[in-house]
Design a protein around this motif. Sequence first.
Motif, mmCIF file in Angstrom:
data_model
loop_
_atom_site.group_PDB
_atom_site.id
_atom_site.type_symbol
_atom_site.label_atom_id
_atom_site.label_comp_id
_atom_site.label_asym_id
_atom_site.label_seq_id
_atom_site.Cartn_x
_atom_site.Cartn_y
_atom_site.Cartn_z
ATOM 1 N N GLY A 34 0.759 -1.251 0.000
ATOM 2 C CA GLY A 34 0.000 0.000 0.000
ATOM 3 C C GLY A 34 0.780 1.287 0.000
ATOM 4 N N THR A 35 1.680 1.479 0.915
ATOM 5 C CA THR A 35 2.406 2.742 0.999
ATOM 6 C C THR A 35 3.833 2.478 1.449
ATOM 7 O OG1 THR A 35 1.875 3.125 3.313
ATOM 8 C CG2 THR A 35 0.293 3.963 1.703
ATOM 9 N N ALA A 36 4.631 3.505 1.404
ATOM 10 C CA ALA A 36 6.024 3.374 1.828
ATOM 11 C C ALA A 36 6.183 3.603 3.327
ATOM 12 C CB ALA A 36 6.883 4.371 1.060
ATOM 13 N N ARG A 37 5.109 3.945 3.994
ATOM 14 C CA ARG A 37 5.218 4.202 5.428
ATOM 15 C C ARG A 37 5.495 2.923 6.200
ATOM 16 N NH1 ARG A 37 0.703 2.042 7.125
ATOM 17 N NH2 ARG A 37 -1.242 2.369 6.100
ATOM 18 N N ARG A 38 5.724 3.060 7.450
ATOM 19 C CA ARG A 38 6.063 1.931 8.307
ATOM 20 C C ARG A 38 4.959 0.871 8.306
ATOM 21 N NH1 ARG A 38 6.336 0.782 14.163
ATOM 22 N NH2 ARG A 38 8.207 -0.448 14.397
ATOM 23 N N TRP A 39 5.354 -0.380 8.325
ATOM 24 C CA TRP A 39 4.429 -1.525 8.392
ATOM 25 C C TRP A 39 3.676 -1.478 9.705
ATOM 26 C CZ3 TRP A 39 1.770 -5.369 6.481
ATOM 27 C CH2 TRP A 39 1.512 -6.505 7.220
ATOM 28 N N ARG A 40 2.380 -1.604 9.633
ATOM 29 C CA ARG A 40 1.546 -1.652 10.819
ATOM 30 C C ARG A 40 0.778 -2.965 10.794
ATOM 31 N NH1 ARG A 40 -0.402 4.463 9.948
ATOM 32 N NH2 ARG A 40 1.513 5.423 10.691
ATOM 33 N N ASP A 62 4.807 -13.651 -3.722
ATOM 34 C CA ASP A 62 5.292 -12.327 -4.136
ATOM 35 C C ASP A 62 5.034 -11.294 -3.041
ATOM 36 O OD1 ASP A 62 6.169 -13.303 -6.577
ATOM 37 O OD2 ASP A 62 4.421 -12.577 -7.700
ATOM 38 N N LEU A 63 3.845 -11.333 -2.453
ATOM 39 C CA LEU A 63 3.515 -10.403 -1.376
ATOM 40 C C LEU A 63 4.366 -10.672 -0.141
ATOM 41 C CD1 LEU A 63 -0.358 -10.361 -1.793
ATOM 42 C CD2 LEU A 63 1.255 -8.535 -2.399
ATOM 43 N N ASP A 64 4.561 -11.930 0.172
ATOM 44 C CA ASP A 64 5.383 -12.287 1.326
ATOM 45 C C ASP A 64 6.814 -11.768 1.146
ATOM 46 O OD1 ASP A 64 3.183 -13.545 2.417
ATOM 47 O OD2 ASP A 64 3.935 -15.583 2.058
ATOM 48 N N ALA A 65 7.349 -11.901 -0.053
ATOM 49 C CA ALA A 65 8.704 -11.415 -0.326
ATOM 50 C C ALA A 65 8.782 -9.903 -0.130
ATOM 51 C CB ALA A 65 9.134 -11.805 -1.738
ATOM 52 N N ALA A 66 7.747 -9.204 -0.564
ATOM 53 C CA ALA A 66 7.715 -7.747 -0.373
ATOM 54 C C ALA A 66 7.668 -7.403 1.113
ATOM 55 C CB ALA A 66 6.516 -7.149 -1.104
ATOM 56 N N LEU A 67 6.884 -8.140 1.877
ATOM 57 C CA LEU A 67 6.808 -7.881 3.316
ATOM 58 C C LEU A 67 8.157 -8.162 3.976
ATOM 59 C CD1 LEU A 67 5.114 -7.165 5.822
ATOM 60 C CD2 LEU A 67 4.700 -9.598 6.084
ATOM 61 N N LEU A 68 8.787 -9.250 3.624
ATOM 62 C CA LEU A 68 10.092 -9.588 4.200
ATOM 63 C C LEU A 68 11.129 -8.508 3.887
ATOM 64 C CD1 LEU A 68 10.120 -13.411 3.534
ATOM 65 C CD2 LEU A 68 10.180 -12.301 5.783
ATOM 66 N N ALA A 69 11.035 -7.915 2.707
ATOM 67 C CA ALA A 69 11.978 -6.868 2.324
ATOM 68 C C ALA A 69 11.731 -5.563 3.084
ATOM 69 C CB ALA A 69 11.895 -6.617 0.823
ATOM 70 N N ARG A 70 10.498 -5.320 3.483
ATOM 71 C CA ARG A 70 10.133 -4.052 4.138
ATOM 72 C C ARG A 70 10.208 -4.093 5.652
ATOM 73 N NH1 ARG A 70 4.475 -1.656 2.373
ATOM 74 N NH2 ARG A 70 5.243 -0.096 3.803
ATOM 75 N N HIS A 92 11.406 -6.278 9.539
ATOM 76 C CA HIS A 92 12.443 -7.075 10.182
ATOM 77 C C HIS A 92 11.800 -7.943 11.256
ATOM 78 C CE1 HIS A 92 12.497 -4.482 13.774
ATOM 79 N NE2 HIS A 92 12.326 -3.502 12.930
ATOM 80 N N HIS A 93 12.566 -8.906 11.716
ATOM 81 C CA HIS A 93 12.078 -9.833 12.734
ATOM 82 C C HIS A 93 11.893 -9.096 14.057
ATOM 83 C CE1 HIS A 93 11.586 -13.512 15.010
ATOM 84 N NE2 HIS A 93 12.538 -13.110 15.828
ATOM 85 N N GLU A 94 10.787 -9.357 14.728
ATOM 86 C CA GLU A 94 10.521 -8.795 16.046
ATOM 87 C C GLU A 94 10.980 -9.808 17.089
ATOM 88 O OE1 GLU A 94 10.058 -7.054 19.147
ATOM 89 O OE2 GLU A 94 9.271 -5.835 17.508
ATOM 90 N N PRO A 95 12.109 -9.551 17.773
ATOM 91 C CA PRO A 95 12.657 -10.527 18.710
ATOM 92 C C PRO A 95 11.725 -10.859 19.880
ATOM 93 C CG PRO A 95 14.195 -8.701 18.369
ATOM 94 C CD PRO A 95 12.940 -8.378 17.638
ATOM 95 N N ALA A 96 10.869 -9.933 20.259
ATOM 96 C CA ALA A 96 9.979 -10.167 21.401
ATOM 97 C C ALA A 96 8.707 -10.926 21.016
ATOM 98 C CB ALA A 96 9.603 -8.838 22.047
ATOM 99 N N TRP A 100 5.339 -16.773 10.878
ATOM 100 C CA TRP A 100 6.399 -15.791 10.650
ATOM 101 C C TRP A 100 5.853 -14.399 10.398
ATOM 102 C CZ3 TRP A 100 6.660 -12.916 6.321
ATOM 103 C CH2 TRP A 100 6.013 -13.386 5.181
ATOM 104 N N TRP A 101 4.710 -14.270 9.715
ATOM 105 C CA TRP A 101 4.171 -12.941 9.402
ATOM 106 C C TRP A 101 3.664 -12.222 10.654
ATOM 107 C CZ3 TRP A 101 2.361 -17.464 7.271
ATOM 108 C CH2 TRP A 101 1.138 -17.945 7.730
ATOM 109 N N HIS A 102 3.418 -12.951 11.716
ATOM 110 C CA HIS A 102 3.031 -12.324 12.981
ATOM 111 C C HIS A 102 4.254 -11.845 13.758
ATOM 112 C CE1 HIS A 102 -1.232 -13.242 12.908
ATOM 113 N NE2 HIS A 102 -0.934 -14.467 12.481
ATOM 114 N N ARG A 103 5.433 -12.233 13.309
ATOM 115 C CA ARG A 103 6.661 -11.878 14.020
ATOM 116 C C ARG A 103 7.470 -10.821 13.285
ATOM 117 N NH1 ARG A 103 7.374 -17.819 13.982
ATOM 118 N NH2 ARG A 103 9.102 -17.333 12.605
ATOM 119 N N ARG A 104 6.840 -10.056 12.420
ATOM 120 C CA ARG A 104 7.506 -8.990 11.660
ATOM 121 C C ARG A 104 7.086 -7.630 12.202
ATOM 122 N NH1 ARG A 104 11.627 -11.059 9.251
ATOM 123 N NH2 ARG A 104 11.684 -9.305 7.837
ATOM 124 N N CYS A 105 7.987 -6.685 12.121
ATOM 125 C CA CYS A 105 7.639 -5.299 12.474
ATOM 126 C C CYS A 105 8.405 -4.340 11.597
ATOM 127 C CB CYS A 105 7.922 -5.021 13.944
ATOM 128 S SG CYS A 105 9.610 -5.171 14.448
#
Length: 98
Positions: free
Chosen positions: A25-31, A72-80, A82-86, A93-98
Amino acid sequence: MLERERLSPGVVAAALSVWSVRVLGTARRWRPWEAEFTCPCCGEGWARDTLHEALFLLPPKAARELRARVEDLDAALLARTHHEPAADPESAWWHRRC
């Protein structure tokens, strides 16, 4: 047939649309909470969880087609993001990204 028997009608298309908009959607931070469905007619919970379920329930050809789009979408998310250590290591895995 899958949507009539196991999911709600149109929920896979809605989940793909929600996941796509939230990831690209946008270049802003992943929410992460924006990747959730917000209306009962589209399903409950995360769009990506619904796609994950559909990939296991769909016939092979349909699953292959959907998997290509989701990957393709997952790859874009992984690129945008990082892993949330907490994050809970038992979560997908998609629940552990921030």
